[in-house]
Write an enzyme that holds these catalytic residues in place. Structure first.
Site, PDB file in Angstrom:
ATOM      1  N   GLY A 164     -91.505   7.034  31.635  1.00 23.30           N
ATOM      2  CA  GLY A 164     -91.952   5.647  31.598  1.00 23.30           C
ATOM      3  C   GLY A 164     -93.409   5.453  31.237  1.00 23.30           C
ATOM      4  O   GLY A 164     -93.998   4.422  31.513  1.00 23.30           O
ATOM      5  N   ASN A 289     -82.775  12.897  27.746  1.00 21.00           N
ATOM      6  CA  ASN A 289     -82.327  12.016  28.816  1.00 21.00           C
ATOM      7  C   ASN A 289     -80.860  12.315  29.106  1.00 21.00           C
ATOM      8  O   ASN A 289     -80.010  12.194  28.223  1.00 21.00           O
ATOM      9  CB  ASN A 289     -82.493  10.550  28.430  1.00 21.00           C
ATOM     10  CG  ASN A 289     -83.948  10.143  28.407  1.00 21.00           C
ATOM     11  OD1 ASN A 289     -84.680  10.396  29.355  1.00 21.00           O
ATOM     12  ND2 ASN A 289     -84.383   9.521  27.325  1.00 21.00           N
ATOM     13  N   ARG A 291     -78.348  10.920  30.547  1.00 24.52           N
ATOM     14  CA  ARG A 291     -77.665   9.709  31.015  1.00 24.52           C
ATOM     15  C   ARG A 291     -77.394   8.798  29.828  1.00 24.52           C
ATOM     16  O   ARG A 291     -77.773   9.086  28.698  1.00 24.52           O
ATOM     17  CB  ARG A 291     -78.554   8.968  32.011  1.00 24.52           C
ATOM     18  CG  ARG A 291     -79.921   8.629  31.423  1.00 24.52           C
ATOM     19  CD  ARG A 291     -80.718   7.690  32.300  1.00 24.52           C
ATOM     20  NE  ARG A 291     -82.113   7.593  31.908  1.00 24.52           N
ATOM     21  CZ  ARG A 291     -82.570   6.879  30.885  1.00 24.52           C
ATOM     22  NH1 ARG A 291     -81.736   6.199  30.114  1.00 24.52           N
ATOM     23  NH2 ARG A 291     -83.867   6.843  30.603  1.00 24.52           N
TER      24      ARG A 291
END
Length: 449
Positions: A164, A289, A291
């Site tokens: 992030g 990632n 997911r």
């Protein structure tokens, strides 16, 4: 076949999973905090259960509460969506210990790719190209100076447990290194409880390209092309499209093949995204990632597949329902993330939505949990909707996006919708000539002028 799936999430992604379950004849269970008792995912699911107070720490991030909800409702599997516990290896291990199925990869693969240094080492071993950088973590300033001197400035310091955009600082010269190093470590410690950092060469004008991959856990894997996520603000994606206007068919086949081969060798199960910086025709691995991505709908649009349905099938032990040869790109798709934020400073803007009208028509999809009269709580992420458009080519998709934005009504709160009208008028966006630094400069020049 699963009979009942619990969705350990909220908002539009929870609705997305509910819809896939309903089409597959699987009952869905929504969990919610006290602040979300009137949320749309609670209304739409077959069952709903409160798991705690408004704070996400005591509700959506509470592993015991979610497992208890499974036991109470009889759910056999959990879909994590994205965010919250979707990449928490300890949670996956806990589910396995309770004979519950996690709809996603193994705890080992999440752990492997969750640490940036281990992920980079794994990528190297699997033949994925990486950004030049330090070998492992950088423990002190002298080591940082030596590593930066070897690769040349500018460099970027990153938290090994980061995400992030937190724990990331750029040093353009040696004089800037000390402050960047100390600040990155401090931010990493505060955000992740781990102050370890590493250093990479900072590319000047890269694009952010990510490859969607899917494995069956049995050594078979495919790639579903790439998404271009280069329009970012503070490392947060704002506007995503597929395919990328900067990637040739040959480059797509090359990097896609490398990624699919790597996922197959790992024995990876489920959906994943391998992210790259792309500059001067070369790809450099950033992270994986493990997911479903927020921007998965653009891939679904151009390939005509349901990635959530495929996640559920693979978690049930079924083979992939498509082969690489089945995956042929059709047209162009764009997604814009609509946040409850007030421009130009992007301050969160929770509050009551008086009126909500979703755009429609050919090639338009609106993923949102809004409804008229809904009060957006102040406790969670400000994302309130994703507008996805699909056209025969990029110009048609851009024009369709403009039309759809004009139909969208969200009355009562401020949103980031005006930003997208500004972007659509920008010649660089119209031509596809932008990089990961473009949007920050654009905002400084326009919205903040």
């Amino acid at each position: 076949m699963f009979e009942k799936i619990l969705i350990a999430n909220r908002g539009e992604i929870a609705l997305r999973v509910i819809r896939a379950c309903r089409e597959m004849g699987i009952r869905s269970v929504a969990v919610h905090s006290t602040a979300d008792s009137d949320a749309m995912h609670v209304r739409m699911a077959d069952e709903a259960i409160c798991i705690g107070p408004a704070s996400s720490t005591d509700s959506y991030l509470s592993m015991p509460a979610i497992i208890s909800a499974c036991e109470v409702t009889g759910a056999q599997a959990i879909h994590p969506g994205y965010g919250f516990l979707s990449e928490n290896a300890a949670f996956v291990q806990m589910l396995e210990d309770h004979d519950l199925t996690f709809i996603g990869p193994s705890a080992a693969h999440i752990r492997m790719m969750g640490d940036k240094i281990t992920a980079k080492e794994t990528a190297l071993a699997l033949g994925i190209p990486v950004v030049p950088g330090s070998e492992g973590g950088v423990p002190d300033l002298d080591t940082a100076r030596a590593a930066a001197g070897d690769m040349g400035y500018p460099v970027i310091i990153k938290a090994t447990a980061g995400g992030g955009g937190r724990g990331m600082k750029v040093a353009n010269t040696e004089a800037e290194l000390e402050n960047a190093f100390r600040t990155a470590r401090s931010e990493a410690k505060s955000a992740f409880g781990n102050d370890e950092v590493y250093i990479e060469k900072y590319l000047q004008r890269p694009r952010h390209i990510e490859v969607q991959v899917f494995g069956d856990g049995k050594g078979n894997a495919v790639h579903l092309g790439e998404r271009d996520c280069s329009l970012q603000r503070r490392h947060q994606k704002v506007f995503e499209e597929a395919p990328s206007p900067s990637i040739t068919a040959e480059q797509r086949a090359r990097i896609g093949g490398i990624c699919a081969d790597a996922v197959a060798k790992m024995g990876y199960s489920g959906a994943g995204t391998i992210e790259f910086l792309f500059e001067d025709g070369e790809f450099y691995f950033i992270e994986m990632n493990t997911r479903l991505q927020v921007e998965h709908p653009v891939t679904e649009a151009i390939f005509g597949v349901d990635l959530v349905r495929e996640q559920i099938r693979v978690a049930e032990g079924l083979p992939l329902s498509f082969t690489q040869d089945d995956l042929v790109i059709n047209g162009h798709a764009i997604e814009v993330r609509i946040n409850a934020e007030k421009l130009p400073n992007f301050a969160p803007c929770p509050g009551k939505v008086n009126t909500f009208h979703a755009p429609g028509g050919l090639g338009v999809r609106m993923d949102s949990a809004l409804y008229g009269g809904y009060r957006i709580p102040p406790y969670y992420d400000s994302l309130i909707g994703k507008l996805i458009v699909h056209g025969r080519d990029r110009p048609e998709a851009l024009q369709r996006l403009r039309r759809a934005l004009g139909e969208l009504i969200i009355d009562g709160i401020d949103t980031t919708v005006p930003l997208f009208f500004e972007l659509l008028d920008a010649p660089d966006v119209q031509s596809g000539d932008y990089n990961i630094h473009w949007l920050e400069k654009f905002l400084d020049r326009t919205l903040k002028a």
